[in-house]
Scaffold this motif. Structure first.
Motif, mmCIF file in Angstrom:
data_model
loop_
_atom_site.group_PDB
_atom_site.id
_atom_site.type_symbol
_atom_site.label_atom_id
_atom_site.label_comp_id
_atom_site.label_asym_id
_atom_site.label_seq_id
_atom_site.Cartn_x
_atom_site.Cartn_y
_atom_site.Cartn_z
ATOM 1 N N ILE A 50 -43.622 -53.405 42.930
ATOM 2 C CA ILE A 50 -43.872 -54.313 42.408
ATOM 3 C C ILE A 50 -43.299 -53.956 40.668
ATOM 4 O O ILE A 50 -43.497 -53.030 40.500
ATOM 5 C CB ILE A 50 -45.624 -53.591 42.566
ATOM 6 N N ASP A 51 -43.646 -55.606 40.880
ATOM 7 C CA ASP A 51 -42.970 -55.412 38.673
ATOM 8 C C ASP A 51 -42.760 -54.329 38.830
ATOM 9 O O ASP A 51 -42.270 -53.738 37.090
ATOM 10 C CB ASP A 51 -44.645 -54.629 38.011
ATOM 11 N N PRO A 52 -41.212 -54.446 39.125
ATOM 12 C CA PRO A 52 -39.901 -53.498 38.788
ATOM 13 C C PRO A 52 -39.347 -53.885 37.306
ATOM 14 O O PRO A 52 -39.021 -54.952 36.842
ATOM 15 C CB PRO A 52 -38.849 -53.603 39.474
ATOM 16 N N VAL A 53 -39.133 -52.981 36.405
ATOM 17 C CA VAL A 53 -38.611 -53.330 35.269
ATOM 18 C C VAL A 53 -37.922 -51.813 34.757
ATOM 19 O O VAL A 53 -37.987 -50.579 35.071
ATOM 20 C CB VAL A 53 -39.585 -53.687 33.782
ATOM 21 N N ALA A 54 -36.920 -52.014 33.525
ATOM 22 C CA ALA A 54 -35.825 -51.048 33.597
ATOM 23 C C ALA A 54 -35.890 -50.135 31.571
ATOM 24 O O ALA A 54 -35.463 -49.667 31.544
ATOM 25 C CB ALA A 54 -34.643 -51.734 33.703
ATOM 26 N N HIS B 125 -44.471 -61.288 31.481
ATOM 27 C CA HIS B 125 -44.293 -60.240 30.289
ATOM 28 C C HIS B 125 -43.777 -59.471 30.731
ATOM 29 O O HIS B 125 -42.868 -59.379 31.897
ATOM 30 C CB HIS B 125 -45.342 -59.485 29.971
ATOM 31 N N ALA B 126 -42.180 -59.476 29.631
ATOM 32 C CA ALA B 126 -41.563 -58.263 29.823
ATOM 33 C C ALA B 126 -41.287 -57.724 30.112
ATOM 34 O O ALA B 126 -40.547 -56.746 31.034
ATOM 35 C CB ALA B 126 -40.348 -58.000 28.182
ATOM 36 N N ASP B 127 -42.832 -56.258 30.934
ATOM 37 C CA ASP B 127 -43.380 -55.283 30.987
ATOM 38 C C ASP B 127 -43.180 -54.792 32.391
ATOM 39 O O ASP B 127 -43.227 -54.129 32.726
ATOM 40 C CB ASP B 127 -44.085 -53.841 30.377
ATOM 41 N N HIS B 128 -42.897 -56.974 33.020
ATOM 42 C CA HIS B 128 -43.700 -56.801 34.366
ATOM 43 C C HIS B 128 -42.115 -57.728 34.942
ATOM 44 O O HIS B 128 -41.877 -57.557 36.315
ATOM 45 C CB HIS B 128 -44.672 -57.774 34.604
#
Length: 347
Positions: free
Chosen positions: A162-166, A187-190
């Motif tokens: 869910i909402d994988p971000v690096a 959004h970039a954090d999601h």
């Protein structure tokens, strides 16, 4: 290297077969047609082999059927009945042996490679704290707390990201591959398309709100109220938005989504970026809830308390909380003892 050797042997077998046909009196046209037929049969059978005999669900019948029986039957029963082709028996046998051994060897290497990769992924994922719940039917639901608004679920062996971000330091090239990817908004954090590409398999299902579907062109859009059924669990999209005057543009009503994951009646609410909204009164029974506490973009601690009193889950995890002080939430529910508040590293 294996592929190069296999390709070279296949080429040698085809050339040998072609020259033998010509010596036996077959015309150039007949020989070329036969080579084309062999190539098509090999491609079709090879595709069926790799589709049927995969690492997750090996099918011995598929391996036997497509590696041996199909080409054997084609060459011996159909082609070798013709008198002028009988002299090609040895070449045909060589072709079949090279083809079947090559596929089997390639499959074995793929199994070994994927097993090694899976072990590495499991080891990497183990660095993240996780909690495991058991449903009434005995299914295991493990929740790994990655960071911020990012979570990973293992639902009886199926991986849901869910909402994988690096952006918070996670190396998604080392994370377990996804059966399902869920993104709440753009959004970039999601939303991180590079991270998603790193965990996608050919059969990975990717769902999101409509805006992410437009941006990526690769996800299936879910509107509020939409549900999708997977193997043993379902996912329903629910509302997520800001309703405090002056904050509406952060997450406008109707654009973003949260998700309810239902595993045999065990229901997990991942709110996405939202404030305490009226729709929370209609979520039904919730066993585990993830609520964002990151003012001004999501909720204040007081809003989170109000939201939890509406939802009344058994267990609640504040997440996406940045530098917010969560003590008011923890103390409030410690006094009432109505909801168990669990705090993890989800800043």
């Amino acid at each position: 290297m294996l592929v190069i050797i296999f390709a070279a042997l296949m080429f040698a077998a085809v050339v040998w077969h072609y020259k033998s046909l010509r010596k036996l009196g077959a015309t150039n046209s007949q020989s070329i047609k036969l080579m084309i037929i062999e190539a098509v049969i090999s491609l079709v059978a090879g595709y069926a082999f790799f589709k049927g005999a995969n690492v997750a669900n090996p099918k011995l019948l598929s391996v036997v059927l497509y590696s041996i029986v199909l080409p054997l039957g084609f060459f011996w029963v159909i082609l070798l009945r013709k008198e002028m082709l009988r002299g090609c028996m040895s070449q045909t046998l060589f072709f079949i042996v090279v083809w079947s051994v090559g596929l089997t060897a390639t499959y074995a290497c793929e199994v070994k490679s994927q097993a090694s990769a899976s072990a590495t992924e499991t080891e990497y994922a183990a660095q993240f704290a996780s909690d495991t719940y058991t449903t009434q039917s005995g299914k295991q639901v493990s929740i790994s707390f990655i960071k911020h608004g990012t979570l990973m679920f293992n639902i009886d062996g199926q991986i849901v990201h869910i909402d994988p971000v690096a952006m918070f330091g996670t190396d998604y090239t080392k994370m377990p591959k996804a059966d399902v990817v869920l993104v709440t908004h753009e959004h970039a954090d999601h939303l991180d398309t590079v991270a998603i590409a790193a965990i996608k398999k050919a059969e990975t299902k990717f769902y999101s709100n409509g805006r992410v579907a437009e941006i990526t062109g690769k996800s299936t859009a879910m509107s509020i109220g939409d549900s999708v059924q997977f193997n043993g669990f379902s996912v329903t999209a629910v509302a997520a938005y800001n309703n405090t005057p002056g904050r509406e543009n952060f997450h406008p009503k109707g654009r973003d989504v949260g998700y309810i994951i239902n595993v045999d009646g065990f229901r997990i609410y991942v709110a996405g970026d939202t404030e305490n909204i009226d729709e929370m009164n209609n979520l039904g029974k919730i066993d585990v809830a993830f609520l964002p506490v990151n003012q001004p973009y999501t909720m204040t601690p007081d809003q989170c308390i109000a939201a939890l009193e509406m939802i009344n889950p058994t267990v609640a995890y504040p997440y996406h909380y940045g530098e917010t002080n969560l003590d008011p939430i923890v103390k409030h529910f410690f006094k009432t003892d109505s909801i168990r508040i669990e705090v993890r590293e989800l800043q």
